[in-house]
Design a protein around this motif. Sequence first.
Motif, PDB file in Angstrom:
ATOM      1  N   ASN A 252       4.210   8.624  -1.919  1.00 16.37           N
ATOM      2  CA  ASN A 252       4.217   8.982  -3.336  1.00 16.37           C
ATOM      3  C   ASN A 252       4.488  10.469  -3.480  1.00 16.37           C
ATOM      4  N   PRO A 253       5.479  10.862  -4.289  1.00  9.46           N
ATOM      5  CA  PRO A 253       5.883  12.273  -4.340  1.00  9.46           C
ATOM      6  C   PRO A 253       4.994  13.159  -5.199  1.00  9.46           C
ATOM      7  N   LEU A 254       3.976  12.577  -5.861  1.00 16.22           N
ATOM      8  CA  LEU A 254       3.154  13.346  -6.788  1.00 16.22           C
ATOM      9  C   LEU A 254       1.851  13.782  -6.132  1.00 16.22           C
ATOM     10  N   PRO A 255       1.253  14.896  -6.583  1.00 14.98           N
ATOM     11  CA  PRO A 255      -0.032  15.335  -6.040  1.00 14.98           C
ATOM     12  C   PRO A 255      -1.102  14.275  -6.252  1.00 14.98           C
ATOM     13  N   ARG A 256      -2.061  14.224  -5.344  1.00  8.44           N
ATOM     14  CA  ARG A 256      -3.114  13.214  -5.441  1.00  8.44           C
ATOM     15  C   ARG A 256      -4.080  13.569  -6.563  1.00  8.44           C
ATOM     16  N   ASN A 257      -4.355  12.593  -7.421  1.00  6.57           N
ATOM     17  CA  ASN A 257      -5.377  12.720  -8.453  1.00  6.57           C
ATOM     18  C   ASN A 257      -5.841  11.313  -8.817  1.00  6.57           C
ATOM     19  N   LEU A 258      -6.734  11.208  -9.800  1.00  3.30           N
ATOM     20  CA  LEU A 258      -7.299   9.909 -10.137  1.00  3.30           C
ATOM     21  C   LEU A 258      -6.218   8.945 -10.612  1.00  3.30           C
ATOM     22  N   MET A 259      -5.312   9.414 -11.501  1.00  2.00           N
ATOM     23  CA  MET A 259      -4.283   8.528 -12.028  1.00  2.00           C
ATOM     24  C   MET A 259      -3.318   8.075 -10.943  1.00  2.00           C
ATOM     25  N   ARG A 260      -3.020   8.996 -10.007  1.00  2.00           N
ATOM     26  CA  ARG A 260      -2.137   8.603  -8.915  1.00  2.00           C
ATOM     27  C   ARG A 260      -2.803   7.534  -8.059  1.00  2.00           C
ATOM     28  N   SER A 261      -4.121   7.659  -7.816  1.00  2.00           N
ATOM     29  CA  SER A 261      -4.828   6.673  -7.002  1.00  2.00           C
ATOM     30  C   SER A 261      -4.810   5.300  -7.660  1.00  2.00           C
ATOM     31  N   LEU A 262      -4.950   5.273  -8.989  1.00  2.00           N
ATOM     32  CA  LEU A 262      -4.989   4.002  -9.707  1.00  2.00           C
ATOM     33  C   LEU A 262      -3.612   3.357  -9.790  1.00  2.00           C
ATOM     34  N   PHE A 263      -2.579   4.178  -9.990  1.00  2.00           N
ATOM     35  CA  PHE A 263      -1.248   3.644 -10.250  1.00  2.00           C
ATOM     36  C   PHE A 263      -0.246   4.077  -9.188  1.00  2.00           C
ATOM     37  N   SER A 264      -0.680   4.259  -7.975  1.00  2.00           N
ATOM     38  CA  SER A 264       0.221   4.667  -6.911  1.00  2.00           C
ATOM     39  C   SER A 264       1.208   3.557  -6.591  1.00  2.00           C
ATOM     40  N   THR A 265       2.445   3.943  -6.368  1.00  2.00           N
ATOM     41  CA  THR A 265       3.471   2.979  -5.984  1.00  2.00           C
ATOM     42  C   THR A 265       3.381   2.615  -4.502  1.00  2.00           C
ATOM     43  N   HIS A 266       2.489   3.267  -3.773  1.00  2.00           N
ATOM     44  CA  HIS A 266       2.359   3.059  -2.339  1.00  2.00           C
ATOM     45  C   HIS A 266       0.912   2.703  -1.985  1.00  2.00           C
ATOM     46  N   PRO A 267       0.716   1.987  -0.864  1.00  2.00           N
ATOM     47  CA  PRO A 267      -0.648   1.796  -0.379  1.00  2.00           C
ATOM     48  C   PRO A 267      -1.248   3.145   0.009  1.00  2.00           C
ATOM     49  N   ALA A 268      -2.561   3.200   0.121  1.00  2.00           N
ATOM     50  CA  ALA A 268      -3.219   4.430   0.554  1.00  2.00           C
ATOM     51  C   ALA A 268      -2.690   4.822   1.932  1.00  2.00           C
ATOM     52  N   THR A 269      -2.367   6.086   2.090  1.00  2.00           N
ATOM     53  CA  THR A 269      -1.838   6.562   3.364  1.00  2.00           C
ATOM     54  C   THR A 269      -2.816   6.291   4.503  1.00  2.00           C
ATOM     55  N   GLU A 270      -4.105   6.415   4.231  1.00  2.00           N
ATOM     56  CA  GLU A 270      -5.112   6.145   5.258  1.00  2.00           C
ATOM     57  C   GLU A 270      -5.014   4.709   5.763  1.00  2.00           C
ATOM     58  N   ASP A 271      -4.794   3.767   4.859  1.00  2.00           N
ATOM     59  CA  ASP A 271      -4.661   2.365   5.267  1.00  2.00           C
ATOM     60  C   ASP A 271      -3.400   2.151   6.094  1.00  2.00           C
ATOM     61  N   ARG A 272      -2.326   2.819   5.711  1.00  2.00           N
ATOM     62  CA  ARG A 272      -1.082   2.687   6.467  1.00  2.00           C
ATOM     63  C   ARG A 272      -1.253   3.234   7.879  1.00  2.00           C
ATOM     64  N   ILE A 273      -1.942   4.357   7.996  1.00  2.00           N
ATOM     65  CA  ILE A 273      -2.165   4.958   9.313  1.00  2.00           C
ATOM     66  C   ILE A 273      -3.017   4.049  10.185  1.00  2.00           C
ATOM     67  N   LYS A 274      -4.069   3.457   9.623  1.00  2.00           N
ATOM     68  CA  LYS A 274      -4.929   2.544  10.389  1.00  2.00           C
ATOM     69  C   LYS A 274      -4.136   1.357  10.919  1.00  2.00           C
ATOM     70  N   ARG A 275      -3.280   0.807  10.085  1.00  2.00           N
ATOM     71  CA  ARG A 275      -2.479  -0.337  10.521  1.00  2.00           C
ATOM     72  C   ARG A 275      -1.496   0.056  11.612  1.00  2.00           C
ATOM     73  N   LEU A 276      -0.914   1.230  11.491  1.00  2.00           N
ATOM     74  CA  LEU A 276       0.028   1.687  12.516  1.00  2.00           C
ATOM     75  C   LEU A 276      -0.671   1.890  13.856  1.00  2.00           C
ATOM     76  N   LEU A 277      -1.825   2.508  13.837  1.00  2.00           N
ATOM     77  CA  LEU A 277      -2.548   2.746  15.086  1.00  2.00           C
ATOM     78  C   LEU A 277      -3.009   1.435  15.720  1.00  2.00           C
ATOM     79  N   ALA A 278      -3.297   0.444  14.869  1.00  2.00           N
ATOM     80  CA  ALA A 278      -3.693  -0.856  15.400  1.00  2.00           C
ATOM     81  C   ALA A 278      -2.527  -1.568  16.089  1.00  2.00           C
ATOM     82  N   LEU A 279      -1.308  -1.147  15.789  1.00  2.00           N
ATOM     83  CA  LEU A 279      -0.121  -1.766  16.384  1.00  2.00           C
ATOM     84  C   LEU A 279       0.250  -1.185  17.749  1.00  2.00           C
ATOM     85  N   GLU A 280      -0.389  -0.104  18.155  1.00  2.00           N
ATOM     86  CA  GLU A 280       0.032   0.606  19.374  1.00  2.00           C
ATOM     87  C   GLU A 280       0.097  -0.300  20.592  1.00  2.00           C
TER      88      GLU A 280
END
Length: 292
Positions: A252-280
Amino acid sequence: MNQIKTVALLGLLSGLLIAVSTLLFGSSYGSLIGLGLAAAMNLGSWFFSDKIALAAYGAQPISPESLPSIYRIVQRLTQRANLPMPGIYLIPSDSMNAFATGRDPSHAAVAVTEGIVRFLPEDELEGVIAHELSHIANRDTLTQAVAATVGGAIAYLGQMASYSMFFFGGSRDGDRGPNPIGLLVTIFVAPLAATVIQLGISRTREFAADAGAARLTGNPRALAKALQRLESSATQRPLEGSPAFAPLLIVNPLPRNLMRSLFSTHPATEDRIKRLLALESQVSGASSRFAR
């Protein structure tokens, strides 16, 4: 199942555009205008999705001579993924981001920012480009471009409604034009609904593209590290451009804030990182294989 869900959501988005036009222009002609807009937007996205998205961010083509390192990475990964060579573009921004676009793998483009080229190590840059190539292989690029274009049209109609209400009032009703309630729905509810539909289209596809990149490079940790850097860059140096095209970008190209968290076009980056590390353990030594 994801394809059926995506078609249904795109249908909802087009239906919403028709409904907004009906509210804005009145029942006599609004439905026809909305139907025409939906058809034009979908057809235009089919043929011009790459040009629309690239123009939205001022992207310029990259040649093998201008940025040979980027060209080599894209060439190597496309050969490994058995994909046609896409066009490669540079976005003039210090922000760190990237996207892919195009109606199919034979008419695709990958765009990266100057910031991502300057600041990412090669293995992390390779992970980002592999992510975008996975979108191309999965034919996500057309879906995202259509959603962005139709969503942008709905937002534009909402702006038209707000100007109409401000300058001319909302006294008309029936077949003669929109009523005040219809205008309020068009201004506030329709753009929000369009955003929610876009979220449903884009979020699951990001996880799939991350997994595809991990299999293509055999190095999911590099993409995980890149996502951390890109998330930080979005907070410090947001990428300017139309919000309608935010779903195309890797983060998401916008700074993180409450509205971005609610209406983000992307999954949380933390969740994406966890899934990637689980794939190693699954993709170790599998860089020569690319499962679509």
